[in-house]
Design an enzyme around this catalytic site. Structure first.
Site, PDB file in Angstrom:
ATOM      1  N   ALA A   5       0.830  -1.201   0.000  1.00  0.00           N
ATOM      2  CA  ALA A   5       0.000   0.000   0.000  1.00  0.00           C
ATOM      3  C   ALA A   5       0.866   1.252   0.000  1.00  0.00           C
ATOM      4  O   ALA A   5       1.793   1.379   0.804  1.00  0.00           O
ATOM      5  CB  ALA A   5      -0.921  -0.001   1.210  1.00  0.00           C
TER       6      ALA A   5
ATOM      7  N   CYS B 235      -2.738  -9.886   5.623  1.00  0.00           N
ATOM      8  CA  CYS B 235      -2.573  -8.658   6.392  1.00  0.00           C
ATOM      9  C   CYS B 235      -2.645  -8.926   7.893  1.00  0.00           C
ATOM     10  O   CYS B 235      -3.639  -9.464   8.381  1.00  0.00           O
ATOM     11  CB  CYS B 235      -3.632  -7.645   5.993  1.00  0.00           C
TER      12      CYS B 235
ATOM     13  N   LYS C 276      -2.358 -15.041  -1.530  1.00  0.00           N
ATOM     14  CA  LYS C 276      -1.212 -14.868  -0.646  1.00  0.00           C
ATOM     15  C   LYS C 276      -1.699 -14.974   0.784  1.00  0.00           C
ATOM     16  O   LYS C 276      -2.746 -14.424   1.131  1.00  0.00           O
ATOM     17  CB  LYS C 276      -0.539 -13.516  -0.877  1.00  0.00           C
TER      18      LYS C 276
ATOM     19  N   GLY D 100       9.281 -13.740   2.376  1.00  0.00           N
ATOM     20  CA  GLY D 100       9.777 -13.484   3.718  1.00  0.00           C
ATOM     21  C   GLY D 100      11.283 -13.525   3.797  1.00  0.00           C
ATOM     22  O   GLY D 100      11.910 -14.535   3.479  1.00  0.00           O
ATOM     23  N   ASP D 101      11.895 -12.402   4.197  1.00  0.00           N
ATOM     24  CA  ASP D 101      13.340 -12.290   4.411  1.00  0.00           C
ATOM     25  C   ASP D 101      14.157 -12.488   3.135  1.00  0.00           C
ATOM     26  O   ASP D 101      15.223 -13.088   3.164  1.00  0.00           O
ATOM     27  CB  ASP D 101      13.812 -13.268   5.491  1.00  0.00           C
TER      28      ASP D 101
ATOM     29  N   GLY E  27       8.984  -8.203  -1.163  1.00  0.00           N
ATOM     30  CA  GLY E  27       8.282  -7.033  -0.662  1.00  0.00           C
ATOM     31  C   GLY E  27       9.257  -5.989  -0.162  1.00  0.00           C
ATOM     32  O   GLY E  27       9.856  -5.247  -0.938  1.00  0.00           O
TER      33      GLY E  27
END
Length: 373
Positions: free
Chosen positions: A21, A104, A144, A207-208, A230
């Site tokens: 976002a 989320c 996701k 992730g990571d 991300g």
């Protein structure tokens, strides 16, 4: 390494820019796409706002003419509304791919039963996925998710099996629970377990991933079919050049000097101004990127402050001109970016954990414009 197959779509390299976002708008996606191939997902769209044709929401669905495939993430909690939103996307040719967000971890979302709390209600998850796939036509639908609410309430294996049964084209797993938020270390073993359990469709790991080497290591260790990136690309769109090179077997990595970083910052702000049709709005929106772009570089506090408080492109460029263009890429910046703190507890509706199979009704107030998780 193979291409990522999402229904009729074939994506190379098997790399996905996670929707974030306020971040993955058209200008930022342009900067990332220019570095290397992959799937670059638009900011998350709430289903109710879409079907109600909210003007702000419709404006967020903006793709450059050369952006293919056009990827859009939806967040919704009501099966009928999700189905209507997906049908609208298909009928009006708004995108080529739909991703559904169940990751989320934000308290104001989970306390209403949305986001990463929702997959605990297996039948509600099934109903949402069924309506989405049924209304998508030829568009691939992916999802996701996180591991679950906490280590005592893991949902990802059940959710994976439900996704396969309902015709979802691929699953992305963020190796954290809602309780972890963005803290601690992502559990890549969970990604491996999901890949073992779900063999019919691609499984993506998230992730990571702070570097291309992290992405290659994740795929090697877990067997996942691709990666979702991300926070690792915040202030670093050239990470996608590294990922493309690594997927091709190359060892070269982008290490821009501060002058190149400054030029990218200028272009990013300029593209935002063109997108928003308001220079002040664009420069204000760009401020949050300044710290990410300059992470690790030696820049005085006063100059950092002036760059992060600029009101116009002229002010921003004046500050950028003061940066040392020859300063080399700093060591040790392939590390966590953005928010990292875990939570003390996950806020949930009263009685949410009593029955994982009841067809819960989640109110519209769970649909908030927030991070995809």
């Amino acid at each position: 390494m193979e291409s990522l197959k999402l229904g009729p779509l074939e994506v190379w390299p098997p790399v996905v820019l996670a929707p974030m976002a306020g971040i993955t708008n058209a200008p930022f996606r342009t900067l990332c796409r220019e570095q290397g191939g992959g799937l670059f997902v638009c900011e998350m769209i709430t289903t109710r706002a879409l079907v109600e044709r909210n003007a702000k929401t419709l404006k967020m669905i903006r793709f450059d003419p050369g952006e293919k495939p056009r990827s859009l993430q939806l967040y919704g909690v009501d099966p009928v509304t999700v189905g209507r939103a997906v049908r609208m996307i298909a009928d009006e040719d708004l995108a080529d791919h739909v991703d559904l967000n169940f990751g989320c971890p934000v308290p104001k979302v989970t306390r209403r039963g949305g986001g990463s709390a929702l997959p605990y209600k297996r039948n509600l998850l099934r109903a949402i996925l069924r309506e989405a796939v049924r209304n998508a036509g030829t568009l691939p639908v992916t999802m996701k998710m996180r591991k679950g609410i906490d280590d005592g309430h893991l949902t990802y294996l059940d959710a994976g099996r439900i996704a396969v049964q309902e015709g979802v084209s691929a699953i992305a797993l963020h190796g954290r629970t809602a309780l972890q938020h963005y803290g601690g270390t992502a559990d890549w073993e969970a990604i491996a377990r999901l890949k073992e359990a779900v063999t019919e469709i691609p499984v993506l790991g998230n992730g990571d991933i702070w570097s291309a080497d992290d992405a290659m290591r994740m795929m090697a260790e877990t067997g996942c079919d691709g990666v979702v990136v991300g926070r690792g690309c915040l202030g670093r769109p050239w990470l996608f050049a590294d990922l493309a090179a690594a997927c091709e077997g190359g060892g070269e990595r982008a290490r821009p000097r501060l002058g190149e970083v400054a030029a990218t910052m200028d272009r990013h702000a300029t593209l935002l101004a063109e997108c928003f049709d308001s220079e002040r709005h664009a420069v204000a929106d760009f401020r949050k990127h300044v710290g990410w772009y300059l992470k690790g570089f030696t820049v005085g506090a006063d100059l950092r402050r002036r760059l992060a408080t600029s009101d116009t492109l002229a002010e921003l460029r004046e500050g950028l001109a003061e940066l040392d263009p020859a300063q080399p890429w700093p060591e040790g910046v392939d590390a966590p970016r953005g928010k990292t703190n875990p939570r003390d507890r996950v806020h949930l509706p009263a009685g949410w954990l009593d029955d994982p199979y009841d067809l819960a009704v989640v109110g519209a107030d769970a649909e908030l414009d927030t991070s995809g998780g």
